[in-house]
Structures are given as structure tokens and as C-alpha cells.
Motif scaffolding. Structure first.
Motif, PDB file in Angstrom:
ATOM      1  N   VAL A  43       0.876  -1.166   0.000  1.00 50.46           N
ATOM      2  CA  VAL A  43       0.000   0.000   0.000  1.00 50.46           C
ATOM      3  C   VAL A  43       0.917   1.220   0.000  1.00 50.46           C
ATOM      4  N   LEU A  44       0.842   2.002  -1.065  1.00 49.90           N
ATOM      5  CA  LEU A  44       1.657   3.207  -1.201  1.00 49.90           C
ATOM      6  C   LEU A  44       0.746   4.415  -1.087  1.00 49.90           C
ATOM      7  N   VAL A  45       1.185   5.419  -0.349  1.00 48.32           N
ATOM      8  CA  VAL A  45       0.391   6.634  -0.164  1.00 48.32           C
ATOM      9  C   VAL A  45       1.206   7.826  -0.630  1.00 48.32           C
ATOM     10  N   LEU A  46       0.581   8.689  -1.417  1.00 49.42           N
ATOM     11  CA  LEU A  46       1.211   9.917  -1.884  1.00 49.42           C
ATOM     12  C   LEU A  46       0.698  11.064  -1.028  1.00 49.42           C
ATOM     13  N   ALA A  47       1.609  11.796  -0.401  1.00 51.89           N
ATOM     14  CA  ALA A  47       1.234  12.948   0.421  1.00 51.89           C
ATOM     15  C   ALA A  47       1.776  14.215  -0.223  1.00 51.89           C
ATOM     16  N   ILE A  48       0.947  15.242  -0.249  1.00 48.98           N
ATOM     17  CA  ILE A  48       1.320  16.566  -0.747  1.00 48.98           C
ATOM     18  C   ILE A  48       1.107  17.539   0.409  1.00 48.98           C
ATOM     19  N   ASN A  49       2.185  18.161   0.863  1.00 49.83           N
ATOM     20  CA  ASN A  49       2.100  19.085   2.000  1.00 49.83           C
ATOM     21  C   ASN A  49       1.359  18.468   3.177  1.00 49.83           C
ATOM     22  N   ASP A  50       1.744  17.260   3.549  1.00 47.26           N
ATOM     23  CA  ASP A  50       1.164  16.533   4.676  1.00 47.26           C
ATOM     24  C   ASP A  50      -0.300  16.157   4.495  1.00 47.26           C
ATOM     25  N   GLU A  51      -0.829  16.260   3.281  1.00 49.07           N
ATOM     26  CA  GLU A  51      -2.198  15.829   2.997  1.00 49.07           C
ATOM     27  C   GLU A  51      -2.134  14.599   2.101  1.00 49.07           C
ATOM     28  N   ALA A  52      -2.855  13.545   2.475  1.00 49.68           N
ATOM     29  CA  ALA A  52      -2.917  12.361   1.624  1.00 49.68           C
ATOM     30  C   ALA A  52      -3.624  12.739   0.323  1.00 49.68           C
TER      31      ALA A  52
END
Length: 148
Positions: A43-52
């Protein structure tokens, strides 16, 4: 869970019958996600500025084709789509599968999901198979796209 709900609603509205889509989305409870994270799948999660912003799951291919690796899911929250972030998740999946030694990659896409087909086509995926799945009264075509 929010990304799953938003992205599936966005991607499959008008493709899958609402009576089937809503329960499919609601089955993804916190317990389901905990189980997925504990499983052998990735399971990979992409976060942008600490937002999923998006997630992907990948692992050993579930079918018996030439491709040993599979991206099971790759979704971005609608507000992050079309900005190039999906490519980062895609490449992270490819790298993860390469590290596990899987040769080839497959992904299954509903034929009416033109956005997803265009995304994978732009990354070199080509159709290798087609099947059909029933959702109540609706029969939906599903393509398998593959990379060597």
C-alpha cells in the motif's frame, strides 16, 4: 478512506450502477485498510504538503498471464488529478514490483474509464485481454493493460 470514496465516486459514476458502487465504497472501512496494510500487498500513499493525495496497491499478479506484477489500484483525490502526481505513484509501484523481482506488469481497467485508459496508455501500457463483469443488471467490459 476519503481518497478512496472521492476517487471511486468520481471515476465510476455513470459507469457502475449506483446501487453497486455505493456498497463497494462503503466496504472499505478502517478495518479493511488495516488488513490491507498488514497483508503481503504493498500500500503506497502519496502525500502533498502533509495531505494524503492518493494511494496505490500492488503486488503479485492475480491472473496467470505473462506479467508477474500487478497494480491493483491507483487513485488520486479528484483535486490532485491531472497534475502529474499519478505518474509518481505509477513509478513507485513499478519500482516496488521490480524490487520484488516480478517480471512484467499488468493493470485491469474498466473499458469505459477513458481517463484511466489514457493514463496507462501514455505510460506504455497496451491491451492484452478483455473480459466482462456483471454488476446487477449491468455488464461492464474490463481491459487488461500490460508492460513487459
Amino acid at each position: 478512506m476519503r481518497i478512496h470514496r472521492e476517487s471511486w465516486s468520481h471515476a465510476y459514476r455513470g459507469i457502475l450502477p449506483h446501487a453497486h458502487l455505493k456498497p463497494m465504497i462503503s466496504r472499505r472501512t478502517a478495518a479493511w485498510w488495516r488488513g490491507a496494510i498488514r497483508s503481503r500487498d504493498n500500500v503506497l500513499v502519496l502525500a502533498i504538503n502533509d495531505e494524503a493525495a492518493g494511494y496505490a496497491t500492488c503486488g503479485r499478479a492475480r491472473h496467470t498471464g505473462r506479467e508477474e506484477g500487478e497494480i491493483y489500484e491507483l487513485y488520486l483525490a479528484p483535486k490532485f488529478q491531472g497534475l502529474g502526481f499519478g505518474e509518481h505513484l505509477f513509478e513507485a509501484c513499478r519500482a516496488t514490483l521490480d524490487l520484488k523481482g516480478y517480471r512484467g506488469l499488468a493493470v485491469h481497467v474498466l473499458s469505459e474509464n477513458e481517463q484511466a485508459i489514457g493514463f496507462y496508455w501514455a505510460r506504455g501500457g497496451r491491451p492484452v485481454a478483455e473480459c466482462y463483469e456483471r454488476f446487477g443488471e449491468a455488464t461492464v467490459a474490463k481491459l487488461t493493460l500490460a508492460w513487459d
